[in-house]
Design a protein around this motif. Sequence first.
Motif, mmCIF file in Angstrom:
data_model
loop_
_atom_site.group_PDB
_atom_site.id
_atom_site.type_symbol
_atom_site.label_atom_id
_atom_site.label_comp_id
_atom_site.label_asym_id
_atom_site.label_seq_id
_atom_site.Cartn_x
_atom_site.Cartn_y
_atom_site.Cartn_z
ATOM 1 N N TRP A 275 0.787 -1.225 0.000
ATOM 2 C CA TRP A 275 0.000 0.000 0.000
ATOM 3 C C TRP A 275 0.826 1.285 0.000
ATOM 4 O O TRP A 275 0.289 2.375 -0.181
ATOM 5 C CB TRP A 275 -0.964 0.015 1.182
ATOM 6 C CG TRP A 275 -0.385 -0.355 2.527
ATOM 7 C CD1 TRP A 275 -0.492 -1.562 3.140
ATOM 8 C CD2 TRP A 275 0.376 0.478 3.419
ATOM 9 N NE1 TRP A 275 0.147 -1.544 4.366
ATOM 10 C CE2 TRP A 275 0.681 -0.294 4.563
ATOM 11 C CE3 TRP A 275 0.806 1.784 3.371
ATOM 12 C CZ2 TRP A 275 1.415 0.206 5.637
ATOM 13 C CZ3 TRP A 275 1.539 2.301 4.442
ATOM 14 C CH2 TRP A 275 1.833 1.509 5.560
ATOM 15 N N TYR A 276 2.135 1.189 0.192
ATOM 16 C CA TYR A 276 2.944 2.416 0.246
ATOM 17 C C TYR A 276 3.216 2.947 -1.156
ATOM 18 O O TYR A 276 3.701 2.214 -2.028
ATOM 19 C CB TYR A 276 4.262 2.140 0.967
ATOM 20 C CG TYR A 276 5.168 3.348 1.046
ATOM 21 C CD1 TYR A 276 4.795 4.478 1.761
ATOM 22 C CD2 TYR A 276 6.402 3.351 0.396
ATOM 23 C CE1 TYR A 276 5.631 5.580 1.844
ATOM 24 C CE2 TYR A 276 7.246 4.450 0.474
ATOM 25 C CZ TYR A 276 6.850 5.565 1.198
ATOM 26 O OH TYR A 276 7.677 6.655 1.274
ATOM 27 N N ARG A 277 2.906 4.241 -1.379
ATOM 28 C CA ARG A 277 3.079 4.840 -2.695
ATOM 29 C C ARG A 277 3.877 6.142 -2.637
ATOM 30 O O ARG A 277 3.872 6.905 -3.586
ATOM 31 C CB ARG A 277 1.716 5.110 -3.331
ATOM 32 C CG ARG A 277 0.817 3.886 -3.429
ATOM 33 C CD ARG A 277 -0.398 4.149 -4.304
ATOM 34 N NE ARG A 277 -1.259 5.213 -3.784
ATOM 35 C CZ ARG A 277 -2.236 5.029 -2.916
ATOM 36 N NH1 ARG A 277 -2.481 3.806 -2.430
ATOM 37 N NH2 ARG A 277 -2.986 6.040 -2.517
ATOM 38 N N ALA A 278 4.545 6.407 -1.521
ATOM 39 C CA ALA A 278 5.314 7.648 -1.371
ATOM 40 C C ALA A 278 4.455 8.858 -1.722
ATOM 41 O O ALA A 278 4.885 9.782 -2.426
ATOM 42 C CB ALA A 278 6.578 7.616 -2.225
ATOM 43 N N THR A 279 3.222 8.869 -1.210
ATOM 44 C CA THR A 279 2.298 9.962 -1.493
ATOM 45 C C THR A 279 2.785 11.235 -0.799
ATOM 46 O O THR A 279 3.077 11.228 0.403
ATOM 47 C CB THR A 279 0.885 9.604 -1.024
ATOM 48 O OG1 THR A 279 0.510 8.352 -1.610
ATOM 49 C CG2 THR A 279 -0.109 10.670 -1.428
ATOM 50 N N THR A 280 2.854 12.315 -1.535
ATOM 51 C CA THR A 280 3.476 13.545 -1.048
ATOM 52 C C THR A 280 2.650 14.750 -1.482
ATOM 53 O O THR A 280 2.039 14.733 -2.555
ATOM 54 C CB THR A 280 4.905 13.684 -1.615
ATOM 55 O OG1 THR A 280 5.642 12.496 -1.329
ATOM 56 C CG2 THR A 280 5.639 14.881 -1.017
ATOM 57 N N ARG A 297 0.254 13.999 -4.884
ATOM 58 C CA ARG A 297 0.828 13.110 -5.876
ATOM 59 C C ARG A 297 1.391 11.849 -5.222
ATOM 60 O O ARG A 297 2.040 11.911 -4.171
ATOM 61 C CB ARG A 297 1.961 13.806 -6.645
ATOM 62 C CG ARG A 297 1.522 15.017 -7.473
ATOM 63 C CD ARG A 297 0.644 14.597 -8.632
ATOM 64 N NE ARG A 297 0.292 15.725 -9.495
ATOM 65 C CZ ARG A 297 -0.798 16.485 -9.330
ATOM 66 N NH1 ARG A 297 -1.647 16.208 -8.346
ATOM 67 N NH2 ARG A 297 -1.049 17.475 -10.166
ATOM 68 N N ASP A 298 1.146 10.715 -5.864
ATOM 69 C CA ASP A 298 1.818 9.475 -5.493
ATOM 70 C C ASP A 298 3.223 9.476 -6.079
ATOM 71 O O ASP A 298 3.515 10.174 -7.047
ATOM 72 C CB ASP A 298 1.047 8.269 -6.023
ATOM 73 C CG ASP A 298 -0.272 8.047 -5.305
ATOM 74 O OD1 ASP A 298 -0.418 8.528 -4.172
ATOM 75 O OD2 ASP A 298 -1.166 7.395 -5.897
ATOM 76 N N HIS A 299 4.083 8.663 -5.474
ATOM 77 C CA HIS A 299 5.449 8.453 -5.966
ATOM 78 C C HIS A 299 6.246 9.755 -6.005
ATOM 79 O O HIS A 299 6.946 10.041 -6.979
ATOM 80 C CB HIS A 299 5.428 7.786 -7.349
ATOM 81 C CG HIS A 299 4.512 6.619 -7.444
ATOM 82 N ND1 HIS A 299 4.684 5.473 -6.694
ATOM 83 C CD2 HIS A 299 3.361 6.441 -8.168
ATOM 84 C CE1 HIS A 299 3.690 4.620 -6.965
ATOM 85 N NE2 HIS A 299 2.890 5.179 -7.851
ATOM 86 N N GLY A 300 6.126 10.521 -4.921
ATOM 87 C CA GLY A 300 6.966 11.705 -4.811
ATOM 88 C C GLY A 300 8.438 11.303 -4.761
ATOM 89 O O GLY A 300 8.817 10.344 -4.085
ATOM 90 N N GLN A 986 2.532 14.269 3.573
ATOM 91 C CA GLN A 986 3.158 15.436 4.161
ATOM 92 C C GLN A 986 3.929 16.164 3.057
ATOM 93 O O GLN A 986 3.908 15.775 1.896
ATOM 94 C CB GLN A 986 4.095 15.019 5.300
ATOM 95 C CG GLN A 986 3.463 14.121 6.338
ATOM 96 C CD GLN A 986 2.300 14.764 7.055
ATOM 97 O OE1 GLN A 986 2.363 15.935 7.419
ATOM 98 N NE2 GLN A 986 1.221 14.013 7.267
ATOM 99 N N THR A 987 4.639 17.221 3.466
ATOM 100 C CA THR A 987 5.410 17.980 2.478
ATOM 101 C C THR A 987 6.875 17.589 2.480
ATOM 102 O O THR A 987 7.691 18.248 1.853
ATOM 103 C CB THR A 987 5.284 19.495 2.750
ATOM 104 O OG1 THR A 987 5.710 19.768 4.097
ATOM 105 C CG2 THR A 987 3.850 19.953 2.581
#
Length: 1013
Positions: A275-280, A297-300, A986-987
Amino acid sequence: MITVKRSHFASRFGNATSVAALAIVLVAAPAAAQVQPPAGDVPATATAPGSTTPDTSITPADQASEQAPVAGSDIIVTGSRITASGFNAPTPTTVVGEEQIARNAQPNIFNTIAQLPSLQGSTGAATGTFSTSSGTQGLSSFSLRGLGTIRTLTLLDGQRVVGANVTGVPDISQFPQLLIKRVDIVTGGASASYGSDAVGGVINFVTDTRFEGFKANAQTGVTTYGDGGQVLLQAAAGHAFADDRLHLVVSTEYAKDQGVGPGDFGEDLAGSRDWYRATTLVDTGIRNNGNPQFLYRDHGQAYQYTKYGLISAGPLQGTAFDANGNPVPFNYGSNGVPSKTAGGSVIGCYVGFCVGGDQSGHVGSGTSLQSGLERINAYTRVGFDVTPDMEFYVTANIAQVKSNNQPNPGAARTGLTIQCANPYLPASIAAGCAANNITSFSYGLSNAILPNIKVNTDRRQYRFVGGLKGKADLFGDDWTYDLYYEHGINITDINVDNISINRRYDQAINAVRLNGEIVCANPVARAQGCRPINIFGNFQPSPEALAYIVPENGPFQHTRQTQDAAGASISGTPVDLWAGPLAIAMGVEYRKEAYRVRADPYGAGVTDLSPNSALYPADPILNATDGSNWYAGNYKNGRGKYDVVESFVELNLPLLDSAALGKANVNVAGRSTRYSTSGVIYAWKIGGTWETPIDGFRLRAVTSRDVRAPNLSELFAAPVTTTVPNFTDPRPTAANPNGQQVLIIQNTIGNAALRPETARSTELGAVLSQPSWAPGLSLSFDYYKIKVKDVVSSLSAQQIVNLCVVSNIPDTCGAFNLDGDSKFVNVQSFNLASIDTDGFDIEASYQWRNPLSLGGSFTMRALATHVIKFVTDPGLPGTVPVDTAGANSGATPDWKLLAIQTYENDKFNLTLQQRWFSNGVIGNQYVVCDPGTCPVSTTANPTIDYNRMKGAFYFDIGGGVNVSKEVSMYFKVDNLFDHDPEPSPQTNTGLDVNPALYDTLGRIYRVGVRARF
């Protein structure tokens, strides 16, 4: 001896207590007196998991007043200090009984209580795993109403427990859990009755002080991914001696949870979780062009570093290295093109981030999803009846809780200066330097060549209580009295393994060739043992080099906290009035809290308390004065203490006792408190209940002034340092007109000038409890409103910088320095903020005896909490209040629900449980807009293109079979449908998920066996 008599409600509903998790015990539960038979009168089958015998350990507060007390017994009133029959306290209280706790089959009682909707923001083994320096890893503590663990008072048998952290909150893992016969949750301000910290409410764990016999529990579990292995072993015994005058109770527990995770670099989580997509929330850096400033955005992709190294600025920008050290073009996301300027921006990307591209350097997925936890607990209580109405008792509780977690893999570094003459560089890079007339370049990497950081926390509690309680004749009436003294010690040791020293690392990467040998360039560093390392690829450092960069003895912190508390109280009914006796309780209390902490010299700086030694030898390369030499875990020295003297009085005045008008009473309490740090402050409450002439219908209301004094951490905290990668420096430069990402040290420090917080709490409620026309039905509705002033709080590091740089508010400009090699932001607490929250609780339960003539009973219960608003006002000029109700990135969703359905008979039981919270937003401060339609983005109300976070629904199932009257076997499956968590972007980079709300582990299986003789 104070005992409790079983209520009529319990006799009808007790056997329905199926699921422990639900503390839905008496859903209709107003806080009122509770009665139970004296020890020895409880049926032996009361705790048999499948028994149809009513559960005598569960007693809804509402019902106690409907029965006369057993002869010779006293009444325990939940939510009040008054002990008197027929009294209904106005503060709503939920009671979780022994069978409910057992049915939920959790390895820690904390998990069961934390599922209640009114508990929001509690911390446990699945939270705090991102941190190296917080000291809260593996700490199980409760938060009521989302007000934080420091505003929820947790008691053991009505007495305070020494804090397991300098914030003063105890660790539930250190409690004697098998002996807990019920947990009372007072969901409202209770400072007038119980003292400081009870702003959100009180959670009181009540042990079985007269337990006789033997009982045991053995349990094991694992996740559907094959990790998170868990074992739990518990045993307790009790016996009466000397003609039933001497009572001995002992218990011991051992539990081990292996924890879950960590994953690896990139987007690979532990097990086969996906489930982890590096959403940023990527920052465009532009606030006034009509487009959203932040994009979901996913995959930041942080473009300052990658797994094996990346040249991040200058004419060679965009050159990465593969595992073999070969230069390769870096695959920027967003079709980004490196600017090849000194600022290192990427054309087509955002501030510090692209989207997509090479994801191999991510460190967020390498965070533990759940800390490993091991706990050992030993408890004993000896009580002696000096007379039939006087008991002298002593208790001893010794517990140890160990936890471990990995905050992130490697030790990511950005902005490193690499000399072009470094002999480890490939010839093509050296040639590129010469061709572009440069002698150095900027570089970043995840440091996959270094071992992964591991934080080990060891908490040891030593708690002793001695007391005298009973009743005596005074002025012709029986008065109860209670005197006690408690001494508690908590020792916490934190040791961090596999962590680097920044300055030594910087020396080791600065290599030169000397006499044909590659060595560290600095002769002083060489004399201290420096050995060079090759950071251009996956080249493991030599043992000597690793010992220099990552020494065997890492950061440590040794904390010793002490608590001394004493109290004396009496309660009685001195006067009979027109509607019943006037009840009164009064008492005095004293408490002293103290702590001292010692850390290593590399983190704290060299002092008499933290001298250099053979384990931490002097090194001229390091900063001996200020410390903070570690990559993370730079613990500091400190100490502090305060004491408190309190007195309180509480009155219950009966107003009505009429067949025509019903029964009504007014409850009033006041408390005076003197803090050695801040002087005198007062708390009070006034409330009442009206048992109307309408069958089973009751009204209740209470308003109170509550207080919370600053804790040791807020007053005297040794600075806590946190390493924050990818921190946004919003200052524009020629090279980075929209700001840039930098690595900072966040220093959290104390403030001895803090004042107590004050709160005004109001609750209005109605209860329908077992009317004659529906004897199995109970309903309740309670509205609450809490406003806390002078809140001890601090802004985040990013807020502090943005207020100065972006909003031009000078108040925060002196708290940071983002120039030079040691960039930092100081975070300090002040009495500036306020919190204003309101909402309501709904509880319902219905029991069906002998459903469809099948025998046994079927029970349905549900609890729900709706948070209407949760507004925090930072209190600084230029800031605006923020409403976090419905923000699923925090702790207060709009709606939170817990429901259970149970069927049971004398052979087996089956329980279904549902846990749900509603859809929400990332943050209410964001303004959602489409491109070309956005207003100017501000610090208070930034614009964004997407601001939603889905809620979650979890379905659990459990059951048990009674093998015999004494032995039962059980199973439990949590999160049956393996529901994945929603991203909480997060940012900056991280795991970007909210474990305070979402289940990050997945489906869990547990089985076990219980015995009672």
